[in-house]
Design an enzyme around this catalytic site. Structure first.
Site, PDB file in Angstrom:
ATOM      1  N   GLU A 301       0.810  -1.226   0.000  1.00  0.00           N
ATOM      2  CA  GLU A 301       0.000   0.000   0.000  1.00  0.00           C
ATOM      3  C   GLU A 301       0.838   1.269   0.000  1.00  0.00           C
ATOM      4  OE1 GLU A 301      -2.968  -0.115  -0.642  1.00  0.00           O
ATOM      5  OE2 GLU A 301      -4.033  -1.765   0.325  1.00  0.00           O
ATOM      6  N   ASP A 328      -5.495  -9.564  -5.405  1.00  0.00           N
ATOM      7  CA  ASP A 328      -5.655  -8.358  -4.600  1.00  0.00           C
ATOM      8  C   ASP A 328      -7.111  -7.921  -4.727  1.00  0.00           C
ATOM      9  OD1 ASP A 328      -5.558  -5.965  -3.281  1.00  0.00           O
ATOM     10  OD2 ASP A 328      -3.962  -5.088  -4.508  1.00  0.00           O
TER      11      ASP A 328
HETATM   12  N1  BES Z   1      -6.111  -3.118  -3.909  1.00  0.00           N
HETATM   13  C1  BES Z   1      -5.661  -1.826  -4.212  1.00  0.00           C
HETATM   14  C2  BES Z   1      -6.024  -1.321  -5.592  1.00  0.00           C
HETATM   15  C3  BES Z   1      -6.284  -2.280  -6.685  1.00  0.00           C
HETATM   16  C4  BES Z   1      -7.275  -1.953  -7.529  1.00  0.00           C
HETATM   17  C5  BES Z   1      -5.552  -3.434  -6.925  1.00  0.00           C
HETATM   18  C6  BES Z   1      -7.577  -2.769  -8.562  1.00  0.00           C
HETATM   19  C7  BES Z   1      -5.859  -4.284  -7.967  1.00  0.00           C
HETATM   20  C8  BES Z   1      -6.873  -3.943  -8.801  1.00  0.00           C
HETATM   21  C9  BES Z   1      -4.172  -1.704  -3.979  1.00  0.00           C
HETATM   22  O1  BES Z   1      -3.824  -2.256  -2.749  1.00  0.00           O
HETATM   23  C10 BES Z   1      -3.812  -0.248  -3.971  1.00  0.00           C
HETATM   24  O2  BES Z   1      -4.330   0.511  -3.221  1.00  0.00           O
HETATM   25  N2  BES Z   1      -2.905   0.135  -4.843  1.00  0.00           N
HETATM   26  C11 BES Z   1      -2.469   1.491  -4.937  1.00  0.00           C
HETATM   27  C12 BES Z   1      -1.282   1.588  -5.847  1.00  0.00           C
HETATM   28  C13 BES Z   1       0.026   1.351  -5.162  1.00  0.00           C
HETATM   29  C14 BES Z   1       1.125   1.459  -6.181  1.00  0.00           C
HETATM   30  C15 BES Z   1       0.246   2.221  -3.956  1.00  0.00           C
HETATM   31  C16 BES Z   1      -3.560   2.347  -5.532  1.00  0.00           C
HETATM   32  O3  BES Z   1      -4.372   1.856  -6.299  1.00  0.00           O
HETATM   33  O4  BES Z   1      -3.573   3.519  -5.239  1.00  0.00           O
HETATM   34 ZN    ZN Z   2      -4.805  -4.026  -2.379  1.00  0.00          ZN
END
Ligand code: BES
Ligand code: ZN
Length: 448
Positions: A301, A328
């Site tokens: 995260e 995820d």
């Molecule tokens: N689970 C979330 C987002 C996500 C959305 C994952 C769709 C897979 C498919 C993930 O943990 C998250 O929050 N990712 C960050 C990006 C990361 C590079 C910090 C985000 O989406 O802001």
């Molecule tokens: Zn996630």
């Protein structure tokens, strides 16, 4: 604040303590829970890994040390500007290529940059942060082509009776246990404890798989470890099939070690999906031809940091990973029953393989969606040149919008784990069909 989607890939190029990548894992048969005691052997392993990396690249002297509090951010050219042409607030790049640009920023600015990018660009504009300028510079070039392995679906007689035993109550129980930690933030004690719980659980469930071993992977720069369960292959042990998901959670964009972050869907559901696959394979006494590795990644995260550490280390050691699947968010049925396969930052032939597996074994249809940026740990593997794909709970636009808040609870995803059951079947089928059963169906005598 409800989740709208943002893009930060802050993968600090820190020292990785992953002995598995360099074959130092053999002696470890149980979880290495004591971080203090683990530090010395882990440091030795890291030094060995660093030496190996030097040997592989033909470079004799050590690379320059990271500059305290400074990170080097690489941003893909496609992500550099919003379609409207607005610049990302990073100042002038220090290096650029046709593919990407590199910026120097202080580490304490990362959350603010992430939030600015999120507010301004919504889901456009991914970036990775590295500990050194040299690490960041590697992103100016395209990754090497992924290893080509033929993916086949021909183990129905082994897969079907095993996936039939997937249990909603088991998955629900794992989600409830993980969501009960105040949070699983990468710098919080409860974030470490949750990782330890996962390690102990995977270890226990894998007991019946010959040679299975568990390693807590320590990262430099933060205290939450990643968790890696290895089930060694009988015929092609050097070919590794990875099933992963992140184990950390976060509340809000700045995080904060004390904030309540149940992360029931994001991503207790993915870890529970993997845990159910380990349970089913363990109960069957499954023995693979290729090596299986189940991974719970730390610190996703805050920029995919745990998975980036691991993927970079595997690449440096020349480890042959033939396929990676990412889970995820698997439990919120925002678009009904299908399993959605991501179409960006993934390997198309592996995704085609996943589509066949969904259709053959899960009882639900396959569909496709797009994150629009490197939204989860599969992007770390893709960026290191490995074939990686991802299964997701819904179309991107109709995903669970309570994530990253104290409202990401099981109750707010329907109160049960029914949607995740098909994902657990996919994980189990993926493990069997991609690693393939060893001789005599690769099952322990009691399960034949
Ligand atoms: N689970 C979330 C987002 C996500 C959305 C994952 C769709 C897979 C498919 C993930 O943990 C998250 O929050 N990712 C960050 C990006 C990361 C590079 C910090 C985000 O989406 O802001
Ligand atoms: Zn996630």
């Amino acid at each position: 604040m409800a989740y709208k989607g943002k893009a930060v890939m802050a993968a600090a190029g820190s020292l990785v303590l992953l002995a598995a990548a360099v074959g130092i894992q053999a002696a470890v048969t149980g979880p290495d829970f004591d971080q203090g005691v683990a530090a010395k052997p882990a440091l030795a392993a890291a030094k060995a890994a660093a030496r190996l990396e030097g040997a592989l690249s033909g470079v004799e002297q050590a690379p320059p040390p990271p500059e305290e509090g400074v990170v080097w951010i690489s941003v893909g050219k496609d992500d550099l500007t919003h379609p409207s042409g607005v610049d990302i607030p990073l100042g002038a790049p220090v290096m650029s290529s046709a593919r990407a640009s590199v910026y120097r920023v202080t580490e304490d600015r990362l959350p603010a940059i992430a939030e600015q990018m999120h507010d301004k660009f919504h889901k456009c504009g991914g970036f990775f942060a590295h500990g050194t300028r040299e690490e960041a510079a590697k992103d100016l070039q395209a990754p090497p082509p992924a290893a080509a392995v033929a993916f086949t679906v021909d183990q129905g007689a082994v897969v079907r009776p095993i996936v039939a035993k997937a249990q909603e109550a088991e998955i629900r129980s794992t989600i409830e246990t993980l969501a009960a930690y105040n949070n699983r933030y990468y710098t919080a004690d409860t974030g470490v404890q949750a990782a330890q719980w996962i390690g102990a659980r995977w270890s226990q469930l894998a007991k019946n798989m010959p040679g299975a071993s568990l390693r807590m992977v320590t990262h430099s720069g933060w205290k939450q470890p990643s968790v890696v369960l290895t089930v060694p292959g009988s015929e092609k042990p050097e070919e590794i099939v990875v099933l992963g998901g992140h184990l950390d959670s976060i509340s809000g964009w700045g995080g904060g070690g004390g904030a309540r972050a149940p992360g029931a869907d994001d991503n207790a559901s993915g870890i529970a999906t993997l845990t159910e696959a380990v349970r089913l394979l363990g109960e069957a006494g499954f023995r693979p031809k290729r090596t299986l590795q189940f991974m719970g990644y730390a610190a996703e995260e805050v920029g995919l940091r745990g998975s980036a550490d691991i993927a970079k280390q595997y690449k440096a050691a020349g480890t042959k990973v033939v396929a990676v699947i990412q889970f995820d968010m698997t439990n919120y049925p925002g678009s009904g029953e299908p399993i959605f396969l991501l179409t960006d930052n993934v390997d198309p032939s592996l995704t085609a393989h996943l589509k066949k597996l969904v259709e053959a074994y899960t009882g639900v249809p396959a569909a496709e969606t797009r994150c629009g940026y490197g939204c989860s740990d599969h992007a770390s593997w893709t960026r290191s040149g490995y074939p990686a794909s991802a299964a997701f709970e819904s179309a991107f636009d109709t995903m669970n919008h309570q994530i990253h808040t104290d409202r990401d609870t099981l109750g707010n995803a329907g109160g049960d784990a029914r949607h995740s059951v098909a994902f657990a079947k996919l994980a189990t089928a993926f493990a069997i069909e991609t690693a393939k059963p060893a001789g005599a169906a690769g099952l322990a005598p009691a399960s034949r």
